[in-house]
Design a protein around this motif. Structure first.
Motif, PDB file in Angstrom:
ATOM      1  N   LEU A   1     -38.789  19.774 -15.438  1.00 23.39           N
ATOM      2  CA  LEU A   1     -38.590  19.453 -16.843  1.00 23.39           C
ATOM      3  C   LEU A   1     -38.679  17.951 -17.111  1.00 23.39           C
ATOM      4  CD1 LEU A   1     -35.660  21.887 -17.762  1.00 23.39           C
ATOM      5  CD2 LEU A   1     -38.080  22.112 -18.318  1.00 23.39           C
ATOM      6  N   PHE A   2     -38.312  17.162 -16.139  1.00 22.18           N
ATOM      7  CA  PHE A   2     -38.410  15.715 -16.302  1.00 22.18           C
ATOM      8  C   PHE A   2     -39.824  15.211 -16.011  1.00 22.18           C
ATOM      9  CE2 PHE A   2     -37.980  11.382 -14.524  1.00 22.18           C
ATOM     10  CZ  PHE A   2     -37.425  10.748 -15.625  1.00 22.18           C
ATOM     11  N   ALA A   3     -40.509  15.860 -15.049  1.00 21.33           N
ATOM     12  CA  ALA A   3     -41.817  15.379 -14.616  1.00 21.33           C
ATOM     13  C   ALA A   3     -42.916  15.696 -15.623  1.00 21.33           C
ATOM     14  CB  ALA A   3     -42.169  15.968 -13.257  1.00 21.33           C
ATOM     15  N   LEU A   4     -42.852  16.808 -16.320  1.00 19.81           N
ATOM     16  CA  LEU A   4     -43.917  17.180 -17.247  1.00 19.81           C
ATOM     17  C   LEU A   4     -44.112  16.141 -18.349  1.00 19.81           C
ATOM     18  CD1 LEU A   4     -43.506  21.052 -17.549  1.00 19.81           C
ATOM     19  CD2 LEU A   4     -45.342  19.779 -16.433  1.00 19.81           C
ATOM     20  N   PRO A   5     -43.086  15.818 -19.135  1.00 17.57           N
ATOM     21  CA  PRO A   5     -43.314  14.784 -20.161  1.00 17.57           C
ATOM     22  C   PRO A   5     -43.617  13.413 -19.557  1.00 17.57           C
ATOM     23  CG  PRO A   5     -40.980  15.367 -20.052  1.00 17.57           C
ATOM     24  CD  PRO A   5     -41.717  16.347 -19.207  1.00 17.57           C
ATOM     25  N   LEU A   6     -43.019  13.130 -18.377  1.00 14.94           N
ATOM     26  CA  LEU A   6     -43.308  11.845 -17.745  1.00 14.94           C
ATOM     27  C   LEU A   6     -44.758  11.773 -17.295  1.00 14.94           C
ATOM     28  CD1 LEU A   6     -42.187   9.146 -16.793  1.00 14.94           C
ATOM     29  CD2 LEU A   6     -41.537  10.247 -14.638  1.00 14.94           C
ATOM     30  N   GLY A   7     -45.295  12.892 -16.785  1.00 17.14           N
ATOM     31  CA  GLY A   7     -46.698  12.911 -16.380  1.00 17.14           C
ATOM     32  C   GLY A   7     -47.633  12.701 -17.563  1.00 17.14           C
ATOM     33  N   ILE A   8     -47.302  13.332 -18.677  1.00 22.71           N
ATOM     34  CA  ILE A   8     -48.126  13.128 -19.886  1.00 22.71           C
ATOM     35  C   ILE A   8     -48.038  11.680 -20.347  1.00 22.71           C
ATOM     36  CG2 ILE A   8     -48.386  13.812 -22.298  1.00 22.71           C
ATOM     37  CD1 ILE A   8     -47.340  16.584 -21.487  1.00 22.71           C
ATOM     38  N   ALA A   9     -46.836  11.111 -20.283  1.00 20.65           N
ATOM     39  CA  ALA A   9     -46.674   9.710 -20.682  1.00 20.65           C
ATOM     40  C   ALA A   9     -47.444   8.778 -19.756  1.00 20.65           C
ATOM     41  CB  ALA A   9     -45.189   9.351 -20.682  1.00 20.65           C
ATOM     42  N   VAL A  10     -47.474   9.090 -18.450  1.00 18.37           N
ATOM     43  CA  VAL A  10     -48.229   8.278 -17.498  1.00 18.37           C
ATOM     44  C   VAL A  10     -49.721   8.332 -17.815  1.00 18.37           C
ATOM     45  CG1 VAL A  10     -48.965   8.187 -15.077  1.00 18.37           C
ATOM     46  CG2 VAL A  10     -46.544   8.341 -15.638  1.00 18.37           C
ATOM     47  N   MET A  11     -50.222   9.533 -18.102  1.00 22.52           N
ATOM     48  CA  MET A  11     -51.644   9.669 -18.417  1.00 22.52           C
ATOM     49  C   MET A  11     -52.003   8.866 -19.667  1.00 22.52           C
ATOM     50  SD  MET A  11     -53.825  13.190 -18.885  1.00 22.52           S
ATOM     51  CE  MET A  11     -52.841  13.697 -20.300  1.00 22.52           C
ATOM     52  N   LYS A  12     -51.178   8.957 -20.690  1.00 21.99           N
ATOM     53  CA  LYS A  12     -51.436   8.203 -21.915  1.00 21.99           C
ATOM     54  C   LYS A  12     -51.342   6.697 -21.664  1.00 21.99           C
ATOM     55  CE  LYS A  12     -50.084   8.024 -26.779  1.00 21.99           C
ATOM     56  NZ  LYS A  12     -50.131   6.558 -26.854  1.00 21.99           N
ATOM     57  N   TYR A  13     -50.383   6.312 -20.823  1.00 22.38           N
ATOM     58  CA  TYR A  13     -50.223   4.893 -20.516  1.00 22.38           C
ATOM     59  C   TYR A  13     -51.472   4.337 -19.843  1.00 22.38           C
ATOM     60  CZ  TYR A  13     -48.889   0.776 -17.834  1.00 22.38           C
ATOM     61  OH  TYR A  13     -48.876  -0.481 -17.267  1.00 22.38           O
ATOM     62  N   TYR A  14     -51.994   5.036 -18.851  1.00 23.61           N
ATOM     63  CA  TYR A  14     -53.175   4.540 -18.147  1.00 23.61           C
ATOM     64  C   TYR A  14     -54.403   4.504 -19.064  1.00 23.61           C
ATOM     65  CZ  TYR A  14     -51.179   4.172 -13.472  1.00 23.61           C
ATOM     66  OH  TYR A  14     -50.453   3.771 -12.380  1.00 23.61           O
ATOM     67  N   HIS A  15     -54.512   5.509 -19.929  1.00 23.49           N
ATOM     68  CA  HIS A  15     -55.639   5.523 -20.846  1.00 23.49           C
ATOM     69  C   HIS A  15     -55.557   4.321 -21.793  1.00 23.49           C
ATOM     70  CE1 HIS A  15     -58.239   6.813 -24.180  1.00 23.49           C
ATOM     71  NE2 HIS A  15     -58.880   7.545 -23.259  1.00 23.49           N
ATOM     72  N   ASP A  16     -54.366   4.076 -22.360  1.00 23.50           N
ATOM     73  CA  ASP A  16     -54.217   2.922 -23.255  1.00 23.50           C
ATOM     74  C   ASP A  16     -54.423   1.600 -22.504  1.00 23.50           C
ATOM     75  OD1 ASP A  16     -53.661   4.713 -25.241  1.00 23.50           O
ATOM     76  OD2 ASP A  16     -51.468   4.446 -25.162  1.00 23.50           O
ATOM     77  N   ASP A  17     -53.914   1.548 -21.255  1.00 27.15           N
ATOM     78  CA  ASP A  17     -54.066   0.330 -20.471  1.00 27.15           C
ATOM     79  C   ASP A  17     -55.548   0.062 -20.167  1.00 27.15           C
ATOM     80  OD1 ASP A  17     -52.790  -1.848 -18.799  1.00 27.15           O
ATOM     81  OD2 ASP A  17     -53.946  -0.782 -17.251  1.00 27.15           O
ATOM     82  N   ALA A  18     -56.298   1.124 -19.861  1.00 23.41           N
ATOM     83  CA  ALA A  18     -57.730   0.958 -19.595  1.00 23.41           C
ATOM     84  C   ALA A  18     -58.458   0.495 -20.851  1.00 23.41           C
ATOM     85  CB  ALA A  18     -58.321   2.264 -19.083  1.00 23.41           C
ATOM     86  N   THR A  19     -58.130   1.058 -21.990  1.00 24.20           N
ATOM     87  CA  THR A  19     -58.757   0.635 -23.250  1.00 24.20           C
ATOM     88  C   THR A  19     -58.456  -0.828 -23.539  1.00 24.20           C
ATOM     89  OG1 THR A  19     -58.580   2.885 -24.104  1.00 24.20           O
ATOM     90  CG2 THR A  19     -58.916   1.140 -25.708  1.00 24.20           C
ATOM     91  N   THR A  20     -57.204  -1.232 -23.292  1.00 22.56           N
ATOM     92  CA  THR A  20     -56.837  -2.634 -23.506  1.00 22.56           C
ATOM     93  C   THR A  20     -57.601  -3.554 -22.567  1.00 22.56           C
ATOM     94  OG1 THR A  20     -54.614  -1.952 -24.190  1.00 22.56           O
ATOM     95  CG2 THR A  20     -54.896  -4.241 -23.536  1.00 22.56           C
ATOM     96  N   GLY A  21     -57.775  -3.149 -21.314  1.00 27.69           N
ATOM     97  CA  GLY A  21     -58.538  -3.953 -20.359  1.00 27.69           C
ATOM     98  C   GLY A  21     -59.996  -4.081 -20.761  1.00 27.69           C
TER      99      GLY A  21
END
Length: 442
Positions: free
Chosen positions: A19-39
């Motif tokens: 239950l903790f890992a599912l939303p955290l995994g989605i947040a990680v995926m979104k974070y990397y996508h936003d970080d890549a776009t920023t780069g």
């Protein structure tokens, strides 16, 4: 129980981790996508600043290398407004993203082209578009970053579940071991070992169960000990009416010419007294807590007179009963009857002469004195088991008296006088001081 607790603990840890890992995994995926776009945007902006002068002058631009090591995998290319690659890396002809950026209607255009995440920015000279800078990052690189992070999260989850399993085993051992020891103590108690005691575990709930079990074992042991002692002493008490019956039958055999009906009547009376003794002992052997009825002293003294005469008459001795203003008492008649029976039997066996029974007021208590004309007892303790033979019956009589809240003691050694003290039924020992008559029963 041990396995069940461990399984439930691990299951709870697993559910909490998921239950903790599912939303955290989605947040990680979104974070990397936003970080890549920023780069990508940062690399494109840097390249646009570097080539803007060459493009304005109509020169061939030169794309500078990436300033950040994290942008090493980023491909940067410069395109003409018509979509032709001028410098850097990228497809020879620009796609829809580059064409949209060349229209100068937006500042930044992002999207996906093939297997790349693409970001394009226009290069302006005044209001004129002189070129387009394209920055691209392979989707596989972004996916690898996300996958590595997810694997790290999964590893941490496995470590957390493993730690939960180890902690569950440790705490289950601490929890189950006292219960196993408690079960072993209960088994010993069930097998008849009333000295078994449960160890203390330091867990309040289990310790309370252990204390209750220990108290139960102590009560059972005390009850059994009391019943065994009572049975041994009661068997001695039954010998008195049996002895009287035997003497009456032997006397009838020695006088065969006498009318047998008198001996039969006396034997029946002795059998009745024996039956009454058995009923009294059985009733007193039960632990009764109901309020006592007021002692019917007159009826009791009459029964004692009949039993005493049957016991003393074969020896040519008499019983004298006197009332001296006795107060009422609420005690079990069976207990008083048995105590007085023991005292009469003791006087008949170990005493001499007339036996005197006096019921009197002892200052807030009913006192019944039983005396005979026997020898001085001196320093002898008649309630102890001794060669003189007093002990067993007198100990039973004392225990019966104490069970009724009274006392039995040797009040005078010469002549031997035993006093039974019984509490009155009125609070504080107060009573009505109206005079009562003093009379004797011969």
């Amino acid at each position: 129980m041990r396995r069940r607790i461990i399984s439930l603990t691990v299951l709870a840890a697993l559910v909490a981790t998921v239950l903790f890992a599912l939303p955290l995994g989605i947040a990680v995926m979104k974070y990397y996508h936003d970080d890549a776009t920023t780069g990508l945007e940062r690399a494109a902006d840097a390249a646009a600043l570097a080539v803007s002068h060459e493009l304005s002058a109509g020169l061939t631009p030169e794309v500078p290398p990436p300033a950040d090591e994290d942008e090493a995998e980023t491909e940067v290319g410069v395109y003409s407004p018509e979509g032709r690659l001028l410098a850097g890396h990228g497809p020879a002809a620009g796609g829809p993203i580059e064409r949209q950026a060349a229209s100068a209607t937006v500042d930044v255009v992002t999207g996906t082209e093939g297997d790349d995440l693409v970001l394009a920015v226009p290069v302006l000279s005044g209001s004129r578009v002189t070129g387009v800078v394209r920055a691209a990052l392979p989707e596989s690189t972004l996916t690898l970053r996300i996958a590595l992070t997810w694997h790290g999260m999964a590893g941490l989850g496995i470590v957390a579940i493993g730690a939960s399993w180890l902690m569950a085993r440790r705490f289950t051992t601490r929890l189950v071991r006292p219960l196993e020891e408690l079960a072993a103590a209960a088994g010993q108690l069930g097998a008849g070992d009333f000295t078994a005691r449960s160890p203390r575990a330091g867990i309040a709930e289990i310790d309370r169960v252990g204390e209750a079990l220990d108290a139960t074992a102590a009560r059972i042991a005390e009850t059994l000990e009391r019943e065994r002692a009572f049975s041994a002493e009661a068997s001695h008490q039954l010998r008195t009416p049996l002895t009287g019956l035997r003497l009456q039958l032997e006397a009838a055999l020695e006088t065969p010419d006498a009318d047998p009906r008198a001996a039969i009547r006396a034997g029946i009376a002795s059998a009745d007294r024996l039956e009454r003794t058995i009923e009294d002992l059985l009733a007193l052997g039960r632990e009764r807590r109901a309020p006592r009825a007021e002692l019917a002293l007159d009826a009791l003294l009459e029964e004692v007179r009949q039993a005493g005469e049957a016991l003393l008459a074969p020896h040519g001795r008499t019983l004298r009963i006197t009332r001296q203003d006795p107060p009422p008492a609420r005690v079990a008649a069976a207990a008083v009857r048995q105590v007085l029976g023991v005292l009469l039997d003791n006087a008949a066996t170990h005493g001499r002469g007339t036996v005197t029974l006096v019921a009197r007021d002892a200052g807030g208590a009913l006192a019944i004195d039983v005396a005979d004309e026997g020898p001085d007892l001196g320093e002898t303790d008649p309630f102890a088991t001794a060669a003189a033979g007093h002990g067993i019956g007198l100990r039973l009589a004392r225990s019966l008296a104490e069970a009724e809240g009274g006392r039995l003691r040797l009040s005078r050694p010469d002549p031997p006088t035993f006093t039974l003290l019984l509490p009155t039924d009125e609070p504080g020992g107060e009573r009505n001081d109206s005079p009562r008559s003093t009379r004797s029963v011969q």
